[in-house]
Design a protein around this motif. Structure first.
Motif, PDB file in Angstrom:
ATOM      1  N   GLY A  97       0.306  -1.747  -0.141  1.00  0.00           N
ATOM      2  CA  GLY A  97       0.098   0.070  -0.185  1.00  0.00           C
ATOM      3  C   GLY A  97       0.464   0.859  -0.137  1.00  0.00           C
ATOM      4  N   GLN A  98       1.891   1.706   0.905  1.00  0.00           N
ATOM      5  CA  GLN A  98       2.809   2.341   0.826  1.00  0.00           C
ATOM      6  C   GLN A  98       3.457   3.146  -0.856  1.00  0.00           C
ATOM      7  OE1 GLN A  98       6.168   1.708   3.779  1.00  0.00           O
ATOM      8  NE2 GLN A  98       6.989   3.465   2.692  1.00  0.00           N
ATOM      9  N   GLY A  99       3.507   4.206  -1.159  1.00  0.00           N
ATOM     10  CA  GLY A  99       3.467   4.908  -2.258  1.00  0.00           C
ATOM     11  C   GLY A  99       2.427   4.419  -3.232  1.00  0.00           C
ATOM     12  N   LYS A 100       1.363   4.404  -3.128  1.00  0.00           N
ATOM     13  CA  LYS A 100      -0.028   4.321  -3.895  1.00  0.00           C
ATOM     14  C   LYS A 100      -0.989   5.088  -2.966  1.00  0.00           C
ATOM     15  CE  LYS A 100      -0.101  -0.591  -5.453  1.00  0.00           C
ATOM     16  NZ  LYS A 100       1.704  -1.208  -4.750  1.00  0.00           N
ATOM     17  N   THR A 101      -2.122   5.505  -4.216  1.00  0.00           N
ATOM     18  CA  THR A 101      -3.493   6.296  -3.803  1.00  0.00           C
ATOM     19  C   THR A 101      -4.051   5.532  -2.602  1.00  0.00           C
ATOM     20  OG1 THR A 101      -3.939   5.790  -5.693  1.00  0.00           O
ATOM     21  CG2 THR A 101      -2.722   8.150  -5.498  1.00  0.00           C
ATOM     22  N   PRO A 102      -5.358   6.176  -1.726  1.00  0.00           N
ATOM     23  CA  PRO A 102      -5.939   5.581  -1.499  1.00  0.00           C
ATOM     24  C   PRO A 102      -6.875   4.967  -2.844  1.00  0.00           C
ATOM     25  CG  PRO A 102      -5.680   7.656  -0.507  1.00  0.00           C
ATOM     26  CD  PRO A 102      -4.888   7.663  -1.557  1.00  0.00           C
ATOM     27  N   MET A 106       0.007   0.455   5.371  1.00  0.00           N
ATOM     28  CA  MET A 106      -1.473   0.496   4.415  1.00  0.00           C
ATOM     29  C   MET A 106      -1.409   2.165   5.644  1.00  0.00           C
ATOM     30  SD  MET A 106      -5.869  -0.476   4.062  1.00  0.00           S
ATOM     31  CE  MET A 106      -6.863   0.189   2.615  1.00  0.00           C
ATOM     32  N   SER A 107      -1.798   3.211   5.022  1.00  0.00           N
ATOM     33  CA  SER A 107      -2.414   4.424   5.880  1.00  0.00           C
ATOM     34  C   SER A 107      -3.223   4.509   6.656  1.00  0.00           C
ATOM     35  CB  SER A 107      -2.073   5.802   5.311  1.00  0.00           C
ATOM     36  OG  SER A 107      -2.730   6.165   3.705  1.00  0.00           O
ATOM     37  N   GLN A 108      -3.511   5.215   7.361  1.00  0.00           N
ATOM     38  CA  GLN A 108      -4.630   5.538   7.820  1.00  0.00           C
ATOM     39  C   GLN A 108      -6.350   6.126   6.902  1.00  0.00           C
ATOM     40  OE1 GLN A 108      -6.322   4.218  11.355  1.00  0.00           O
ATOM     41  NE2 GLN A 108      -8.023   4.395   9.892  1.00  0.00           N
ATOM     42  N   GLU A 109      -4.870   7.102   6.077  1.00  0.00           N
ATOM     43  CA  GLU A 109      -6.485   7.794   4.909  1.00  0.00           C
ATOM     44  C   GLU A 109      -6.510   6.674   4.184  1.00  0.00           C
ATOM     45  OE1 GLU A 109      -4.894  10.679   1.305  1.00  0.00           O
ATOM     46  OE2 GLU A 109      -3.010  10.331   2.635  1.00  0.00           O
ATOM     47  N   ALA A 110      -5.180   5.746   3.657  1.00  0.00           N
ATOM     48  CA  ALA A 110      -6.055   4.507   2.678  1.00  0.00           C
ATOM     49  C   ALA A 110      -7.337   3.938   2.985  1.00  0.00           C
ATOM     50  CB  ALA A 110      -5.154   4.602   2.072  1.00  0.00           C
ATOM     51  N   ASN A 165      -8.993   4.394   5.739  1.00  0.00           N
ATOM     52  CA  ASN A 165     -10.076   5.322   5.135  1.00  0.00           C
ATOM     53  C   ASN A 165     -11.886   5.655   4.548  1.00  0.00           C
ATOM     54  OD1 ASN A 165     -10.405   5.972   8.702  1.00  0.00           O
ATOM     55  ND2 ASN A 165      -9.115   7.977   8.290  1.00  0.00           N
ATOM     56  N   TYR A 166     -10.730   5.760   3.271  1.00  0.00           N
ATOM     57  CA  TYR A 166     -11.231   6.097   2.187  1.00  0.00           C
ATOM     58  C   TYR A 166     -11.431   4.631   1.447  1.00  0.00           C
ATOM     59  CZ  TYR A 166     -11.112   6.837  -2.984  1.00  0.00           C
ATOM     60  OH  TYR A 166     -12.093   6.832  -4.603  1.00  0.00           O
ATOM     61  N   PHE A 167     -10.860   3.432   1.685  1.00  0.00           N
ATOM     62  CA  PHE A 167     -11.668   1.937   1.919  1.00  0.00           C
ATOM     63  C   PHE A 167     -12.187   1.948   1.541  1.00  0.00           C
ATOM     64  CE2 PHE A 167      -9.731  -1.242  -0.135  1.00  0.00           C
ATOM     65  CZ  PHE A 167     -10.687  -2.054   0.047  1.00  0.00           C
ATOM     66  N   THR A 168     -13.280   1.995   3.120  1.00  0.00           N
ATOM     67  CA  THR A 168     -14.185   1.695   4.251  1.00  0.00           C
ATOM     68  C   THR A 168     -15.196   3.029   3.465  1.00  0.00           C
ATOM     69  OG1 THR A 168     -12.943   1.168   5.873  1.00  0.00           O
ATOM     70  CG2 THR A 168     -14.630   1.911   6.167  1.00  0.00           C
ATOM     71  N   ASP A 169     -14.919   4.278   3.209  1.00  0.00           N
ATOM     72  CA  ASP A 169     -16.122   5.085   2.566  1.00  0.00           C
ATOM     73  C   ASP A 169     -16.544   4.829   1.558  1.00  0.00           C
ATOM     74  OD1 ASP A 169     -15.560   6.728   5.616  1.00  0.00           O
ATOM     75  OD2 ASP A 169     -14.618   7.652   4.695  1.00  0.00           O
ATOM     76  N   ASN A 170     -15.475   4.030   0.433  1.00  0.00           N
ATOM     77  CA  ASN A 170     -15.824   4.035  -0.894  1.00  0.00           C
ATOM     78  C   ASN A 170     -16.046   2.186  -1.542  1.00  0.00           C
ATOM     79  OD1 ASN A 170     -15.369   6.975  -1.940  1.00  0.00           O
ATOM     80  ND2 ASN A 170     -14.334   6.557  -0.597  1.00  0.00           N
ATOM     81  N   SER A 219      -4.501  -0.373  12.702  1.00  0.00           N
ATOM     82  CA  SER A 219      -3.568   0.747  12.514  1.00  0.00           C
ATOM     83  C   SER A 219      -1.994   0.368  12.751  1.00  0.00           C
ATOM     84  CB  SER A 219      -4.452   2.263  12.618  1.00  0.00           C
ATOM     85  OG  SER A 219      -4.543   2.055  14.767  1.00  0.00           O
ATOM     86  N   TYR A 220      -2.089  -0.695  13.955  1.00  0.00           N
ATOM     87  CA  TYR A 220      -0.655  -0.777  14.599  1.00  0.00           C
ATOM     88  C   TYR A 220       0.199  -1.489  13.998  1.00  0.00           C
ATOM     89  CZ  TYR A 220       1.816  -2.191  18.727  1.00  0.00           C
ATOM     90  OH  TYR A 220       2.781  -1.585  19.321  1.00  0.00           O
ATOM     91  N   CYS A 221      -0.368  -3.241  12.433  1.00  0.00           N
ATOM     92  CA  CYS A 221       0.380  -2.787  11.978  1.00  0.00           C
ATOM     93  C   CYS A 221       0.578  -2.274  10.531  1.00  0.00           C
ATOM     94  CB  CYS A 221       1.037  -4.200  11.746  1.00  0.00           C
ATOM     95  SG  CYS A 221      -0.407  -5.206  11.612  1.00  0.00           S
ATOM     96  N   LYS A 222      -0.485  -1.797  10.498  1.00  0.00           N
ATOM     97  CA  LYS A 222      -0.718  -1.054   9.206  1.00  0.00           C
ATOM     98  C   LYS A 222      -1.452  -1.980   8.175  1.00  0.00           C
ATOM     99  CE  LYS A 222       2.253   3.058   9.708  1.00  0.00           C
ATOM    100  NZ  LYS A 222       3.230   4.294   9.168  1.00  0.00           N
TER     101      LYS A 222
END
Length: 255
Positions: free
Chosen positions: A56-61, A84-88, A90-95, A106-109
């Protein structure tokens, strides 16, 4: 397509439940999907026994979501998303599509889309030991990777050489001596891998972490210590590479 699905398809042809033309059409599906910005490998599970994983790192959400949905659409049961970032998340969950189950740690991303982990269904035994509590995020990346690949994982956290009696107590030693493979994760000077390697009768995968003060050089000190281990049977993956350790441990455990 995974090996189990291939066998089911061939069995269906044998029984006359599927005609040869339909089977050939299914097998002709491209071994990867060209999405322009990515080419997810849809045949990796069949070819290597473990399905495609998203770094996930370096990819957009948006990219993380689109790749995961494409893999699920092509029949992959679960999609592991590392770093995977928290931002990504959150976007995944919402979309995401409503029918797609998704969890995020979030602990191990680590994000998991699709079918979720059932630790009780794991086979064999992979033991994950950490030098300290600060190494747990890397350990959980390794643990969740191994679990999603169908392995039983036992965690022994904070059993480093600063208090070696914690590693030598009966419960910990029983787990170590009955493991099929051990992942030893440590920062600082990385001594845990050598100690475990001198106790166990199975392969030990050492993971240096970036935990430590200045002279640890972001994990380089632990990496060099582990590479120079005097214990036989110790192999080493890259700094903070919990995923790589979990994947390799799964390959060893399932042989």
């Amino acid at each position: 397509m995974e090996e189990k699905e291939l066998l089911e398809l061939l069995e269906a042809v044998k029984k006359g439940e599927t005609n040869v033309q339909d089977a050939v059409l299914k097998l002709r599906q491209a071994p990867f999907e060209d999405m322009g910005f990515a080419r997810p490998d849809t045949h990796r599970g069949l070819r290597q026994g473990a399905a495609e994983v998203i770094f996930g790192q370096g990819k957009t959400p948006e990219q993380n979501l689109m790749i995961a949905e494409k893999l699920l659409e092509k029949g992959q049961k679960s999609v592991l998303i590392t770093r995977m970032s928290q931002e990504a998340a959150n976007y995944f969950t919402d979309n995401k599509k409503k029918e797609i189950e998704f969890t995020y740690d979030s602990y191990c991303k680590i994000g998991i889309a699709g079918e979720q982990i059932d630790p009780e269904k794991g086979v064999g035994k992979i033991v994950i030991a950490t030098g300290g509590t600060s190494d747990i995020p890397v350990a959980e990346e390794a643990g969740k990777t191994a679990e999603i690949m169908g392995n039983k994982v036992v965690r022994l956290y904070d059993v480093g050489v600063a208090g070696i009696h914690r590693l030598l107590e009966k419960h910990a030693m029983d787990e170590i001596m009955s493991a099929n493979v051990i992942i030893a994760i440590a920062g600082m000077e990385g001594a845990l891998a050598s100690v475990v390697g001198g106790l166990a009768d199975c392969p030990v995968i050492a993971v240096p972490t970036s935990v430590g003060y200045g002279a640890s050089f972001g994990g380089l000190s632990a990496l060099l210590s582990m590479l120079n281990s005097c214990a036989s049977g110790v192999s080493v993956v890259n700094i903070d590479n919990g995923f790589g350790a979990g994947y390799l441990a799964s390959m060893i455990n399932k042989k």
